[in-house]
Scaffold this motif. Structure first.
Motif, PDB file in Angstrom:
ATOM      1  N   SER A 115     -38.573  54.152 -21.022  1.00 18.69           N
ATOM      2  CA  SER A 115     -37.539  53.550 -21.861  1.00 18.69           C
ATOM      3  C   SER A 115     -37.416  52.054 -21.605  1.00 18.69           C
ATOM      4  O   SER A 115     -37.712  51.556 -20.518  1.00 18.69           O
ATOM      5  N   PHE A 116     -36.986  51.340 -22.639  1.00 16.67           N
ATOM      6  CA  PHE A 116     -36.753  49.897 -22.577  1.00 16.67           C
ATOM      7  C   PHE A 116     -37.986  49.152 -22.052  1.00 16.67           C
ATOM      8  O   PHE A 116     -37.897  48.273 -21.204  1.00 16.67           O
ATOM      9  N   SER A 117     -39.136  49.551 -22.573  1.00 17.71           N
ATOM     10  CA  SER A 117     -40.387  48.913 -22.172  1.00 17.71           C
ATOM     11  C   SER A 117     -40.993  48.057 -23.277  1.00 17.71           C
ATOM     12  O   SER A 117     -41.912  47.281 -23.022  1.00 17.71           O
ATOM     13  N   GLY A 118     -40.512  48.212 -24.514  1.00 17.51           N
ATOM     14  CA  GLY A 118     -40.982  47.363 -25.615  1.00 17.51           C
ATOM     15  C   GLY A 118     -42.462  47.485 -25.904  1.00 17.51           C
ATOM     16  O   GLY A 118     -43.113  46.490 -26.242  1.00 17.51           O
ATOM     17  N   VAL A 119     -43.001  48.690 -25.761  1.00 17.60           N
ATOM     18  CA  VAL A 119     -44.438  48.864 -25.981  1.00 17.60           C
ATOM     19  C   VAL A 119     -44.821  48.478 -27.412  1.00 17.60           C
ATOM     20  O   VAL A 119     -45.845  47.824 -27.646  1.00 17.60           O
ATOM     21  N   GLY A 120     -43.998  48.861 -28.366  1.00 20.17           N
ATOM     22  CA  GLY A 120     -44.307  48.524 -29.754  1.00 20.17           C
ATOM     23  C   GLY A 120     -44.126  47.061 -30.078  1.00 20.17           C
ATOM     24  O   GLY A 120     -44.673  46.565 -31.064  1.00 20.17           O
TER      25      GLY A 120
END
Length: 706
Positions: free
Chosen positions: A405-410
């Motif tokens: 979560s809250f990793s901003g992969v996209g």
């Protein structure tokens, strides 16, 4: 004094006589000294004379039972206990009680040294035949503690219990600090005589209450704890020197398996002796050093000293690791063949700038890893980081839970990054919990994830969190196709909050919700489904017989949507928690919800905060509350409720089950506070929580409540 135990009353009758005792009961009925009908049991309601006659007549009960004894200065109006017999006796009868206990427990007697108490929930609780726990539960009201008695209790317990767990941690934060310190002092005094019986100590969340001198006393005592297996001193602001003292004393604890040093302001200055002490803990399996300003230099000193062969669980959350510190961590992980749980959460620079490439070999080598938490690390800011993360997952075939979560992969790679990650997750066939919250998936990324799920690559998936990914109606349709395929039949928890599904997306999802027969938790908050979507959702949840928790806040339901849901939710027989906050619900909606409450017999928590229920709506809810025996938590904050609404609530508080009431940010004022105070005085059950902040309550109202 509270004692909770199973015991056997001797065959000969006990002559208790007129002891001024009272039998209290919960919800109008308990069975004091319960037994089978053919053994002369008592049942129903009894006053003191029914059990303890004035003419010294015996009490012919011969069976195992559970009894709670409380010594008080004055008999309070009521005491709530969970179904056991509750005997309230005056303080001057303490010696009589002790002599009685010696007869009842000839070999298994335990008297806690808490002599005077009001609303006390503390004691010696036997959970198994081998383990006893001494812990004070988080309730206020203890007014006196005898340290010598506690020490004697601990020492005496060693003779009939093989193991002792001393728990006075986070759950005791509401207890007065002086009493907690007395318990702490009693522990340090008793430890030398406990020898190998003391196996667990929980002193978490004391803040700055324990000074350096007290930590020194504990350190000296710990040197005698040869059998200690678990020590939790997290959230105590210990500092470097105190931490070194405590850990150094653990060198003699040959059986120590779990050590929690999280959130103690341990820096790099004293880490060398700390690392040396940890190196002597040969059996250490679980270590938590999270939320300490250790940094790279600290990791360089600390982690290589740990005996890695036996390490099973490691948590290094928020320790400011980056750069070469990641290489040190990776080298440590490479030598941990038994590691099953790893958390490097919230080291924000760990995934940026290609930093994850250094971690990849270490994580990939943990082939037995079951739980991996790498959330809040900005992996998505660098394409190389995402690719190395994907490469790490390729070898984790035993993985059961992952938190990204809250990793901003996209954000960094767009839909392609999400698709690449989803395909890697699909290789972990045993995955049961996946958290991809706030990863900028969008509808395109959802398509990539849906493709993997529809292919049946995660057959054991039980929990899926894709909240905050702005999937929109198109993403909702993709998710609907996944659920409709039957590939998520084991799903128990589904979080789809903050995805802007609107009514169109909700309509698509509603058609396939019955394909998840085990679904117990559903979060659809923040999706602006409006009353049109509420109609579809109501139809869907009415087919979810296992649903226990439903969150629908911030959805613009209005009165119409609330009415539609109120008509459908009685078909959810297991529903226990319902959140309808921030939905513009007014009086009409409150009336519909009130009608629903009497039909949802298992509902224990209802959140209606930040609506427009007003005084009039309160009157409808108040009429329903006495007929809701399970409803214990009610949230009505920010609802324009004034003194008139408080009067309606006050009229039913003495006779309803609600023990936690949130009326913050209303217009209660002094008049409403006084009405509530009067109602609290008439309750037979203690009020656990009453929130009245931001209500223009003046001195008169505050005095009345206090």
């Amino acid at each position: 004094l509270v004692i909770e135990h199973s015991f056997h009353i001797e065959p000969e009758p006990l002559k208790l006589g007129a002891m001024d005792a009272h039998v209290m009961y919960q919800q109008g009925h308990i069975s004091p000294l319960q037994g089978r009908k053919n053994s002369g049991s008592f049942s129903g309601r009894f006053d003191s004379n029914a059990l303890f006659s004035q003419d010294q007549s015996p009490l012919p009960v011969r069976r195992r039972s559970s009894v709670c004894l409380a010594i008080v200065d004055d008999i309070p109006e009521a005491v709530v206990n969970s179904g056991e017999t509750v005997l309230l006796l005056r303080k001057e009868q303490l010696q009589t009680i002790k002599s009685l206990l010696l007869r009842i427990w000839p070999k298994q007697r335990t008297v806690v040294g808490l002599r005077t108490c009001k609303w006390l929930r503390a004691g010696l609780i036997a959970r198994t035949n081998d383990v006893m726990e001494l812990h004070a539960k988080g309730h206020q009201g203890i007014v006196d503690v005898d340290e010598d008695e506690i020490v004697k209790d601990l020492q005496r317990t060693c003779h009939w219990k093989k193991q002792i767990a001393f728990k006075c941690g986070q759950k005791t934060r509401k207890i007065d600090s002086s009493i907690r310190l007395t318990l702490f002092s009693a522990l340090t005094t008793a430890v030398p005589s406990l020898q190998s019986s003391l196996v667990e100590i929980d002193l978490s969340a004391w803040g700055a209450e324990i000074t350096g001198a007290l930590w020194g006393m504990l350190a000296e005592a710990l040197g005698e704890c040869k059998g200690l297996e678990c020590l939790d001193v997290s959230q105590n602001e210990m500092g470097d020197e105190s931490a070194v003292k405590v850990v150094a004393a653990l060198g003699g604890c040959e059986r120590l398996r779990r050590l929690n040093l999280a959130e103690n302001q341990v820096g790099v200055e004293k880490l060398e002796p700390l690392a040396s002490a940890l190196g002597r803990c040969m059996a250490l399996e679980e270590l938590d050093v999270s939320r300490n300003p250790i940094g790279n230099d600290g990791l360089l000193q600390l982690l290589p000293a740990i005996r890695r062969e036996s390490l099973v669980k490691l948590s290094v959350e928020k320790v400011s690791v980056l750069g070469h510190g990641l290489q040190v961590l990776s080298d440590l992980l490479a030598g941990c063949p038994s590691l099953t749980h790893l958390s490097i959460k919230n080291n924000r620079d760990a995934g940026s700038g290609g930093g994850h490439e250094q971690l990849q070999p270490g994580i990939a080598s943990c082939v037995h890893l079951l739980d991996l938490d790498v959330s809040w690390n900005r992996w998505g800011t660098c394409k190389a980081s995402v690719q190395s993360l994907v490469a790490s997952l390729a070898s984790l075939h035993a993985l059961q839970s992952i938190n990204l979560s809250f990793s901003g992969v996209g954000a960094g790679m767009g839909p392609d990054g999400i698709t690449l990650l989803a395909e890697a997750l699909g290789e972990c066939k045993d995955l049961r919990r996946v958290n991809l919250e706030e990863n900028n998936m969008g509808a395109g990324g959802m398509e990539g994830l849906a493709k993997v799920l529809r292919a049946g690559k995660l057959p054991r998936l039980e929990s899926l969190n894709i909240a905050g990914n702005i999937l929109g109606p198109r993403g909702a349709e993709s998710m609907a196709r996944v659920l409709g395929s039957g590939c998520c039949a084991r799903l128990k928890s589904l979080n789809l909050a903050r995805n802007v599904f609107e009514s169109q997306g909700m309509a698509a999802l509603a058609k396939v919700m019955d394909h998840c027969p085990r679904l117990a938790y559903l979060n659809m908050a923040g999706n602006t489904i409006a009353h049109e979507g509420a109609s579809h959702l109501g139809e869907a949840v009415s087919r979810c017989s296992a649903l226990t928790r439903l969150e629908l806040g911030r959805n613009d339901l209005l009165n119409e949507g609330a009415g539609q849901l109120a008509a459908a939710l009685p078909n959810c027989p297991a529903l226990q928690y319902l959140d309808l906050s921030e939905n513009g619900i007014g009086v009409e909606g409150a009336a519909n919800i009130a009608g629903m409450l009497t039909k949802c017999r298992q509902l224990s928590a209802l959140c209606l905060g930040k609506n427009s229920i007003s005084d009039h709506g309160c009157s409808f809810l108040s009429m329903a509350l006495p007929r809701c025996p399970a409803l214990t938590c009610l949230g009505l904050q920010s609802n324009a409720i004034g003194p008139r609404g408080c009067a309606k609530l006050a009229s039913v508080l003495p006779i309803c089950a609600v023990s936690a009431l949130n009326l913050a940010e209303n217009s209660v004022k002094d008049e409403g506070a006084s009405q509530l105070a009067s109602a609290l005085g008439k309750r037979q059950r203690p009020m656990q929580s009453l929130k009245l902040c931001a209500n223009a309550v003046g001195p008169a109202g505050a005095i009345a409540i206090s």
